[in-house]
Design a protein around this motif. Structure first.
Motif, mmCIF file in Angstrom:
data_model
loop_
_atom_site.group_PDB
_atom_site.id
_atom_site.type_symbol
_atom_site.label_atom_id
_atom_site.label_comp_id
_atom_site.label_asym_id
_atom_site.label_seq_id
_atom_site.Cartn_x
_atom_site.Cartn_y
_atom_site.Cartn_z
ATOM 1 N N LYS A 59 0.838 -1.195 0.000
ATOM 2 C CA LYS A 59 0.000 0.000 0.000
ATOM 3 C C LYS A 59 0.874 1.246 0.000
ATOM 4 C CE LYS A 59 -3.747 -2.318 2.398
ATOM 5 N NZ LYS A 59 -4.687 -2.286 3.522
ATOM 6 N N PHE A 60 0.481 2.201 -0.819
ATOM 7 C CA PHE A 60 1.182 3.477 -0.949
ATOM 8 C C PHE A 60 0.142 4.584 -0.845
ATOM 9 C CE2 PHE A 60 3.342 0.219 -3.353
ATOM 10 C CZ PHE A 60 4.659 0.332 -2.928
ATOM 11 N N THR A 61 0.393 5.557 0.000
ATOM 12 C CA THR A 61 -0.553 6.654 0.174
ATOM 13 C C THR A 61 0.001 7.922 -0.463
ATOM 14 O OG1 THR A 61 -1.420 5.659 2.179
ATOM 15 C CG2 THR A 61 -1.864 7.989 1.864
ATOM 16 N N PHE A 62 -0.829 8.552 -1.279
ATOM 17 C CA PHE A 62 -0.481 9.782 -1.992
ATOM 18 C C PHE A 62 -1.475 10.867 -1.579
ATOM 19 C CE2 PHE A 62 0.757 6.124 -4.536
ATOM 20 C CZ PHE A 62 2.089 6.409 -4.818
ATOM 21 N N ASP A 63 -1.327 12.034 -2.134
ATOM 22 C CA ASP A 63 -2.309 13.084 -1.876
ATOM 23 C C ASP A 63 -3.673 12.684 -2.437
ATOM 24 O OD1 ASP A 63 -0.682 15.200 -0.547
ATOM 25 O OD2 ASP A 63 0.460 15.038 -2.398
ATOM 26 N N ALA A 64 -3.659 11.961 -3.547
ATOM 27 C CA ALA A 64 -4.907 11.480 -4.150
ATOM 28 C C ALA A 64 -4.598 10.270 -5.022
ATOM 29 C CB ALA A 64 -5.556 12.570 -4.992
ATOM 30 N N SER A 65 -5.516 9.327 -5.045
ATOM 31 C CA SER A 65 -5.452 8.183 -5.956
ATOM 32 C C SER A 65 -6.776 8.141 -6.708
ATOM 33 C CB SER A 65 -5.250 6.870 -5.179
ATOM 34 O OG SER A 65 -3.971 6.816 -4.593
ATOM 35 N N PHE A 66 -6.699 8.105 -8.015
ATOM 36 C CA PHE A 66 -7.895 8.167 -8.858
ATOM 37 C C PHE A 66 -8.087 6.867 -9.620
ATOM 38 C CE2 PHE A 66 -6.177 12.469 -8.587
ATOM 39 C CZ PHE A 66 -7.264 13.172 -8.117
ATOM 40 N N TRP A 67 -9.321 6.373 -9.629
ATOM 41 C CA TRP A 67 -9.662 5.168 -10.380
ATOM 42 C C TRP A 67 -10.241 5.569 -11.725
ATOM 43 C CZ3 TRP A 67 -8.519 0.253 -9.875
ATOM 44 C CH2 TRP A 67 -9.182 -0.661 -10.674
ATOM 45 N N SER A 68 -9.551 5.219 -12.805
ATOM 46 C CA SER A 68 -10.053 5.500 -14.152
ATOM 47 C C SER A 68 -9.935 4.264 -15.033
ATOM 48 C CB SER A 68 -9.289 6.675 -14.771
ATOM 49 O OG SER A 68 -9.488 7.853 -14.025
ATOM 50 N N HIS A 69 -9.785 3.098 -14.412
ATOM 51 C CA HIS A 69 -9.591 1.851 -15.162
ATOM 52 C C HIS A 69 -10.869 1.393 -15.871
ATOM 53 C CE1 HIS A 69 -7.762 -1.955 -16.216
ATOM 54 N NE2 HIS A 69 -8.844 -2.566 -15.763
ATOM 55 N N ASP A 70 -11.985 1.561 -15.206
ATOM 56 C CA ASP A 70 -13.259 1.144 -15.799
ATOM 57 C C ASP A 70 -14.388 1.960 -15.175
ATOM 58 O OD1 ASP A 70 -13.528 0.054 -13.245
ATOM 59 O OD2 ASP A 70 -13.454 -2.016 -13.917
ATOM 60 N N GLY A 71 -15.614 1.643 -15.569
ATOM 61 C CA GLY A 71 -16.769 2.357 -15.021
ATOM 62 C C GLY A 71 -17.082 3.654 -15.738
ATOM 63 N N PHE A 72 -16.720 3.729 -17.021
ATOM 64 C CA PHE A 72 -16.950 4.967 -17.771
ATOM 65 C C PHE A 72 -17.631 4.681 -19.098
ATOM 66 C CE2 PHE A 72 -12.787 3.389 -18.967
ATOM 67 C CZ PHE A 72 -12.797 3.481 -20.348
ATOM 68 N N GLU A 73 -18.182 5.742 -19.667
ATOM 69 C CA GLU A 73 -18.742 5.725 -21.016
ATOM 70 C C GLU A 73 -18.031 6.810 -21.809
ATOM 71 O OE1 GLU A 73 -23.321 4.505 -20.015
ATOM 72 O OE2 GLU A 73 -22.806 6.623 -20.013
ATOM 73 N N GLU A 74 -17.742 6.507 -23.065
ATOM 74 C CA GLU A 74 -17.084 7.498 -23.914
ATOM 75 C C GLU A 74 -18.136 8.255 -24.712
ATOM 76 O OE1 GLU A 74 -13.606 7.843 -27.325
ATOM 77 O OE2 GLU A 74 -13.769 6.023 -26.123
ATOM 78 N N ARG A 75 -18.106 9.587 -24.593
ATOM 79 C CA ARG A 75 -19.033 10.424 -25.354
ATOM 80 C C ARG A 75 -18.572 10.493 -26.813
ATOM 81 N NH1 ARG A 75 -19.112 15.671 -21.452
ATOM 82 N NH2 ARG A 75 -17.499 16.159 -22.969
ATOM 83 N N PRO A 76 -19.443 10.948 -27.715
ATOM 84 C CA PRO A 76 -19.058 11.078 -29.126
ATOM 85 C C PRO A 76 -17.817 11.977 -29.338
ATOM 86 C CG PRO A 76 -21.432 11.265 -28.922
ATOM 87 C CD PRO A 76 -20.874 11.235 -27.525
ATOM 88 N N ASP A 77 -17.605 12.938 -28.432
ATOM 89 C CA ASP A 77 -16.450 13.824 -28.583
ATOM 90 C C ASP A 77 -15.160 13.211 -28.011
ATOM 91 O OD1 ASP A 77 -16.811 14.033 -25.829
ATOM 92 O OD2 ASP A 77 -17.145 16.186 -25.824
ATOM 93 N N GLY A 78 -15.240 11.954 -27.512
ATOM 94 C CA GLY A 78 -14.061 11.268 -27.007
ATOM 95 C C GLY A 78 -13.830 11.418 -25.518
ATOM 96 N N TYR A 79 -14.578 12.296 -24.865
ATOM 97 C CA TYR A 79 -14.422 12.510 -23.421
ATOM 98 C C TYR A 79 -15.118 11.374 -22.680
ATOM 99 C CZ TYR A 79 -14.165 14.972 -18.968
ATOM 100 O OH TYR A 79 -13.884 15.322 -17.669
ATOM 101 N N CYS A 80 -14.466 10.843 -21.660
ATOM 102 C CA CYS A 80 -15.038 9.747 -20.878
ATOM 103 C C CYS A 80 -15.684 10.282 -19.606
ATOM 104 C CB CYS A 80 -13.958 8.729 -20.529
ATOM 105 S SG CYS A 80 -13.269 7.915 -21.987
ATOM 106 N N VAL A 81 -16.902 9.820 -19.338
ATOM 107 C CA VAL A 81 -17.642 10.231 -18.148
ATOM 108 C C VAL A 81 -18.020 8.995 -17.338
ATOM 109 C CG1 VAL A 81 -18.555 12.351 -19.172
ATOM 110 C CG2 VAL A 81 -19.837 10.237 -19.395
#
Length: 98
Positions: A59-81
């Motif tokens: 385990k490593f603790t940082f100021d922030a850890s962000f999960w962006s591996h899955d759980g998204f949909e890609e909009r037509p403009d390419g931006y993932c939400v």
């Protein structure tokens, strides 16, 4: 050696990205997770058993850890939400955090 006249600080954030095409073709296994600002790395059970390494999580603790591996949909403009109820961190969340 001169003294610094102002204080400096650095914030560190980790963002877990989706597998790329190469990693998918190689059958890569997910070995990382996040819990708040903590990033957790652990070999998949079969790899840990085969190599005798990585059975225990690191385990490593940082100021922030962000999960962006899955759980998204890609909009037509390419931006993932984020999909509803997902923990996906989009680019705007990462930007706003820092």
């Amino acid at each position: 050696v001169g003294e610094m006249s102002e204080e400096c600080s650095v914030q560190v954030g980790i963002r877990i990205r989706p597998f790329n095409d190469r990693e998918k073709k190689l059958g890569a296994q997910l070995c990382i997770d996040v819990d708040g600002p903590t990033t957790i790395i652990q070999n998949p059970p079969d790899v840990a058993e085969e190599t005798g390494k990585g059975a225990e999580a690191k385990k490593f603790t940082f100021d922030a850890s962000f999960w962006s591996h899955d759980g998204f949909e890609e909009r037509p403009d390419g931006y993932c939400v984020a999909k509803p109820g997902s923990r996906y961190a989009d680019q705007q969340l990462v930007f706003d955090t820092f």
